[in-house]
Design an enzyme around this catalytic site. Sequence first.
Site, PDB file in Angstrom:
ATOM      1  N   CYS A 245       0.823  -1.210   0.000  1.00 52.46           N
ATOM      2  CA  CYS A 245       0.000   0.000   0.000  1.00 52.46           C
ATOM      3  C   CYS A 245       0.860   1.264   0.000  1.00 52.46           C
ATOM      4  O   CYS A 245       0.379   2.339  -0.378  1.00 52.46           O
ATOM      5  CB  CYS A 245      -0.957   0.001   1.184  1.00 52.46           C
ATOM      6  N   HIS A 246       2.128   1.155   0.399  1.00 50.74           N
ATOM      7  CA  HIS A 246       3.008   2.328   0.382  1.00 50.74           C
ATOM      8  C   HIS A 246       3.311   2.798  -1.035  1.00 50.74           C
ATOM      9  O   HIS A 246       3.774   3.910  -1.233  1.00 50.74           O
ATOM     10  CB  HIS A 246       4.313   2.019   1.120  1.00 50.74           C
TER      11      HIS A 246
END
Length: 279
Positions: A245-246
């Site tokens: 998700c980063h």
Amino acid sequence: MSPTEPEGYHFHVMRRALDEIDAAGAGLTLDDLAARLKMSPAHFQRTFSRWVGVSPKAYQQYLTLDNARRLLANNFTTLGAAHEAGLSGAGRLHDLFVKWEAMSPGDYAKAGAGLEIAWGWFEGPFGRTLAMGTDKGICGLAFAEETGDAAAMADLRGRWPKARFVEAPERLEGWMAAAFGQSGEASLYLIGAPFQIKVWEALLAVPSGQVTTYSEIARFIGHPKAVRAVGTAVGRNPVSWLIPCHRALRKSGGLGGYHWGLPVKRALLAWEAARADAG
């Protein structure tokens, strides 16, 4: 890594360096940065080169606040092409083989009832890490350096309130060794609502060292107007790093949010981008 430097040592040095770079701006020299960290330039050089594979001078550029915009301009991934190239969750993700399975919607609605989840703490390249998993794979991975141990534990346990939690790090060691070593196979068991799992599957298609946007994810999963809902689902990803998700940024090039703290997100992006360029 020397025997006196634990696994998370490099992350702690980087985290302090990030604060110093933000405070001093682009004019901070390598020698000045090393001095502020109370390290010799030579030790600083060895530390960063060993951790990320590039020199501190090069790595410093990846830690700057405008790095996200550079990544978006130069390393943007069109998810459709990435998926067609076999970079989805069922295929190869960088050097790590990720095999994943999703819980059925009916089972998800039970909030973990009847599920036994093992948990344990591990020292990894991004500091203290809480891992949780079932017999099918890792279902939770949290970075506790910014939030603290208690908050990370409460966060993951709160996602499956009716599950039975057992402290058993030995049951997770093999998967975590694969995750931290970037080799072998890490099995994931995705526990989420159907829409969330679609978003997390899209994230698995983003190669290491590259980024995408929330709007691109929304388009890819067939809900182009659901950008806000996509952002919420990205933030609810329970398996940090392995479901990356980063790598999701705002369309403007801003970092957006990160559940485990923006300094950790910047560290993850910088680490991956530097290693990708070095390779």
